[in-house]
Motif scaffolding. Structure first.
Motif, PDB file in Angstrom:
ATOM      1  N   PRO A  15       0.832  -1.204   0.000  1.00 37.09           N
ATOM      2  CA  PRO A  15       0.000   0.000   0.000  1.00 37.09           C
ATOM      3  C   PRO A  15       0.871   1.261   0.000  1.00 37.09           C
ATOM      4  CG  PRO A  15      -0.877  -1.604   1.539  1.00 37.09           C
ATOM      5  CD  PRO A  15       0.449  -2.143   1.058  1.00 37.09           C
ATOM      6  N   THR A  16       0.488   2.227  -0.804  1.00 41.25           N
ATOM      7  CA  THR A  16       1.242   3.471  -0.887  1.00 41.25           C
ATOM      8  C   THR A  16       0.434   4.585  -0.227  1.00 41.25           C
ATOM      9  OG1 THR A  16       2.486   4.912  -2.363  1.00 41.25           O
ATOM     10  CG2 THR A  16       0.350   4.105  -3.179  1.00 41.25           C
ATOM     11  N   THR A  17       0.956   5.790  -0.241  1.00 42.05           N
ATOM     12  CA  THR A  17       0.252   6.931   0.345  1.00 42.05           C
ATOM     13  C   THR A  17       0.306   8.091  -0.637  1.00 42.05           C
ATOM     14  OG1 THR A  17       2.263   7.785   1.395  1.00 42.05           O
ATOM     15  CG2 THR A  17       0.916   6.259   2.709  1.00 42.05           C
ATOM     16  N   ALA A  18      -0.615   9.008  -0.466  1.00 44.45           N
ATOM     17  CA  ALA A  18      -0.589  10.226  -1.281  1.00 44.45           C
ATOM     18  C   ALA A  18       0.725  10.969  -1.043  1.00 44.45           C
ATOM     19  CB  ALA A  18      -1.788  11.117  -0.944  1.00 44.45           C
ATOM     20  N   ARG A  19       1.175  10.982   0.217  1.00 52.20           N
ATOM     21  CA  ARG A  19       2.405  11.700   0.548  1.00 52.20           C
ATOM     22  C   ARG A  19       3.618  11.112  -0.176  1.00 52.20           C
ATOM     23  NH1 ARG A  19       3.670  15.264   4.517  1.00 52.20           N
ATOM     24  NH2 ARG A  19       1.743  14.770   5.641  1.00 52.20           N
ATOM     25  N   SER A  20       3.732   9.783  -0.203  1.00 53.06           N
ATOM     26  CA  SER A  20       4.925   9.204  -0.838  1.00 53.06           C
ATOM     27  C   SER A  20       4.908   9.449  -2.346  1.00 53.06           C
ATOM     28  CB  SER A  20       5.083   7.723  -0.504  1.00 53.06           C
ATOM     29  OG  SER A  20       4.007   6.978  -0.998  1.00 53.06           O
ATOM     30  N   ILE A  21       3.723   9.439  -2.956  1.00 52.06           N
ATOM     31  CA  ILE A  21       3.624   9.727  -4.391  1.00 52.06           C
ATOM     32  C   ILE A  21       3.981  11.192  -4.662  1.00 52.06           C
ATOM     33  CG2 ILE A  21       1.969  10.003  -6.294  1.00 52.06           C
ATOM     34  CD1 ILE A  21       0.654   7.402  -5.285  1.00 52.06           C
ATOM     35  N   ARG A  66      -4.893  14.438   5.621  1.00 58.48           N
ATOM     36  CA  ARG A  66      -6.303  14.072   5.456  1.00 58.48           C
ATOM     37  C   ARG A  66      -6.448  12.921   4.449  1.00 58.48           C
ATOM     38  NH1 ARG A  66      -9.326  18.676   3.217  1.00 58.48           N
ATOM     39  NH2 ARG A  66      -8.127  19.768   4.797  1.00 58.48           N
ATOM     40  N   LEU A  67      -5.744  13.015   3.305  1.00 56.69           N
ATOM     41  CA  LEU A  67      -5.859  11.968   2.283  1.00 56.69           C
ATOM     42  C   LEU A  67      -5.357  10.626   2.804  1.00 56.69           C
ATOM     43  CD1 LEU A  67      -4.745  13.831  -0.971  1.00 56.69           C
ATOM     44  CD2 LEU A  67      -7.069  13.344  -0.199  1.00 56.69           C
ATOM     45  N   ASP A  68      -4.296  10.662   3.623  1.00 64.75           N
ATOM     46  CA  ASP A  68      -3.679   9.431   4.106  1.00 64.75           C
ATOM     47  C   ASP A  68      -4.229   8.969   5.461  1.00 64.75           C
ATOM     48  OD1 ASP A  68      -2.085   9.218   1.840  1.00 64.75           O
ATOM     49  OD2 ASP A  68      -0.415  10.333   2.737  1.00 64.75           O
ATOM     50  N   ALA A  69      -5.255   9.642   5.953  1.00 65.35           N
ATOM     51  CA  ALA A  69      -5.821   9.277   7.261  1.00 65.35           C
ATOM     52  C   ALA A  69      -6.335   7.837   7.230  1.00 65.35           C
ATOM     53  CB  ALA A  69      -6.959  10.232   7.624  1.00 65.35           C
ATOM     54  N   PRO A  70      -6.059   7.066   8.288  1.00 57.42           N
ATOM     55  CA  PRO A  70      -6.519   5.669   8.325  1.00 57.42           C
ATOM     56  C   PRO A  70      -8.022   5.530   8.042  1.00 57.42           C
ATOM     57  CG  PRO A  70      -5.044   6.110  10.168  1.00 57.42           C
ATOM     58  CD  PRO A  70      -5.264   7.423   9.480  1.00 57.42           C
ATOM     59  N   GLY A  71      -8.808   6.488   8.495  1.00 56.53           N
ATOM     60  CA  GLY A  71     -10.250   6.433   8.278  1.00 56.53           C
ATOM     61  C   GLY A  71     -10.650   6.528   6.818  1.00 56.53           C
ATOM     62  N   ARG A  98      -5.056   1.097  -1.446  1.00 55.06           N
ATOM     63  CA  ARG A  98      -3.882   1.890  -1.835  1.00 55.06           C
ATOM     64  C   ARG A  98      -2.776   1.157  -2.587  1.00 55.06           C
ATOM     65  NH1 ARG A  98      -7.483   4.778  -0.755  1.00 55.06           N
ATOM     66  NH2 ARG A  98      -7.545   6.407   0.831  1.00 55.06           N
ATOM     67  N   ARG A  99      -3.072  -0.035  -3.116  1.00 57.19           N
ATOM     68  CA  ARG A  99      -2.061  -0.688  -3.962  1.00 57.19           C
ATOM     69  C   ARG A  99      -2.283  -0.346  -5.418  1.00 57.19           C
ATOM     70  NH1 ARG A  99      -1.390  -6.460  -3.850  1.00 57.19           N
ATOM     71  NH2 ARG A  99       0.433  -5.937  -5.117  1.00 57.19           N
ATOM     72  N   GLU A 100      -3.479   0.123  -5.749  1.00 60.45           N
ATOM     73  CA  GLU A 100      -3.787   0.519  -7.122  1.00 60.45           C
ATOM     74  C   GLU A 100      -4.022   2.021  -7.164  1.00 60.45           C
ATOM     75  OE1 GLU A 100      -7.011  -1.878  -8.544  1.00 60.45           O
ATOM     76  OE2 GLU A 100      -5.924  -3.724  -8.079  1.00 60.45           O
ATOM     77  N   VAL A 101      -3.314   2.665  -8.096  1.00 59.91           N
ATOM     78  CA  VAL A 101      -3.386   4.112  -8.228  1.00 59.91           C
ATOM     79  C   VAL A 101      -3.544   4.427  -9.711  1.00 59.91           C
ATOM     80  CG1 VAL A 101      -2.144   6.278  -7.882  1.00 59.91           C
ATOM     81  CG2 VAL A 101      -1.906   4.433  -6.198  1.00 59.91           C
ATOM     82  N   CYS A 102      -4.530   5.244 -10.030  1.00 54.36           N
ATOM     83  CA  CYS A 102      -4.804   5.567 -11.428  1.00 54.36           C
ATOM     84  C   CYS A 102      -4.416   7.014 -11.707  1.00 54.36           C
ATOM     85  CB  CYS A 102      -6.290   5.364 -11.702  1.00 54.36           C
ATOM     86  SG  CYS A 102      -6.747   5.785 -13.392  1.00 54.36           S
ATOM     87  N   PHE A 103      -3.691   7.233 -12.807  1.00 49.98           N
ATOM     88  CA  PHE A 103      -3.354   8.591 -13.233  1.00 49.98           C
ATOM     89  C   PHE A 103      -4.114   8.929 -14.503  1.00 49.98           C
ATOM     90  CE2 PHE A 103      -0.874  11.465 -15.956  1.00 49.98           C
ATOM     91  CZ  PHE A 103      -0.831  12.584 -15.139  1.00 49.98           C
ATOM     92  N   SER A 104      -4.806  10.068 -14.488  1.00 52.46           N
ATOM     93  CA  SER A 104      -5.512  10.559 -15.683  1.00 52.46           C
ATOM     94  C   SER A 104      -4.934  11.913 -16.070  1.00 52.46           C
ATOM     95  CB  SER A 104      -7.002  10.729 -15.398  1.00 52.46           C
ATOM     96  OG  SER A 104      -7.562   9.515 -14.977  1.00 52.46           O
ATOM     97  N   THR A 135       8.968   4.275  -4.913  1.00 56.27           N
ATOM     98  CA  THR A 135       7.951   4.082  -3.882  1.00 56.27           C
ATOM     99  C   THR A 135       7.310   2.692  -3.965  1.00 56.27           C
ATOM    100  OG1 THR A 135       6.126   4.943  -5.220  1.00 56.27           O
ATOM    101  CG2 THR A 135       7.409   6.551  -3.986  1.00 56.27           C
ATOM    102  N   GLY A 136       7.964   1.772  -4.676  1.00 52.06           N
ATOM    103  CA  GLY A 136       7.460   0.393  -4.701  1.00 52.06           C
ATOM    104  C   GLY A 136       6.564   0.048  -5.872  1.00 52.06           C
ATOM    105  N   LEU A 137       6.692   0.793  -6.972  1.00 53.64           N
ATOM    106  CA  LEU A 137       5.887   0.489  -8.161  1.00 53.64           C
ATOM    107  C   LEU A 137       6.212  -0.923  -8.650  1.00 53.64           C
ATOM    108  CD1 LEU A 137       3.917   1.553 -10.362  1.00 53.64           C
ATOM    109  CD2 LEU A 137       5.955   2.179 -11.674  1.00 53.64           C
ATOM    110  N   GLU A 138       5.149  -1.688  -8.930  1.00 52.47           N
ATOM    111  CA  GLU A 138       5.310  -3.080  -9.341  1.00 52.47           C
ATOM    112  C   GLU A 138       4.995  -3.257 -10.826  1.00 52.47           C
ATOM    113  OE1 GLU A 138       4.344  -6.739  -6.526  1.00 52.47           O
ATOM    114  OE2 GLU A 138       2.533  -5.976  -7.491  1.00 52.47           O
TER     115      GLU A 138
END
Length: 147
Positions: A15-21, A66-71, A98-104, A135-138
């Protein structure tokens, strides 16, 4: 000509985070500040409502918290990024888990010069993949469809 939709689906080993990206992209010339000077982001909550917000760039830390908050992990969140030098940008959408992230590439999209109806996805891959590898892109899948 019809509408075209282009995006790149990135898969991360963990799982990644908005901050690490955001941090990884900032190191290679990307910014969270869009052309009009705001930081635009989204949280899709329990009501399945896509709430978009625009904050001042100095609030970026608060936005990422806020984006990365556990909730918010069960929900989709997104943040816009922009490459001022290249004059283009788009939206990173982090899926639940958070393992899948889409860029548009929706902000001043770059087109293939000899085939202007098509998005220059190769440019975006060159501009994004090296940073995301840190950041761990697979893997990724880039696609463009006409609808």
């Amino acid at each position: 000509m019809g509408s075209r939709d282009a995006d790149i689906d990135f898969t991360f080993a963990h799982p990644t985070t908005a901050r690490s990206i955001v941090d990884a992209l900032a190191a290679v010339g990307w910014s969270v500040e869009d052309p009009v000077g705001g930081v635009t982001h989204m949280i899709n909550d329990a009501d399945d409502v896509y709430e978009w917000y625009t904050n001042a760039p100095e609030d970026i830390n608060e936005v990422l918290v806020r984006l990365d908050a556990p909730g918010n992990l069960p929900y989709t969140v997104a943040i816009n990024v922009y490459h001022p030098e290249a004059g283009t940008g788009g939206m990173f959408m982090l899926m639940p888990g958070r393992r899948e992230v889409c860029f548009s590439p929706g902000i001043d999209r770059r087109h293939i010069p000899a085939a202007p109806a098509f998005t220059d996805l190769a440019w975006y891959l060159h501009a994004l993949v090296p940073a995301l590898v840190t950041t761990g892109l697979e893997g990724y899948e880039a696609k463009e469809i006409k609808y």
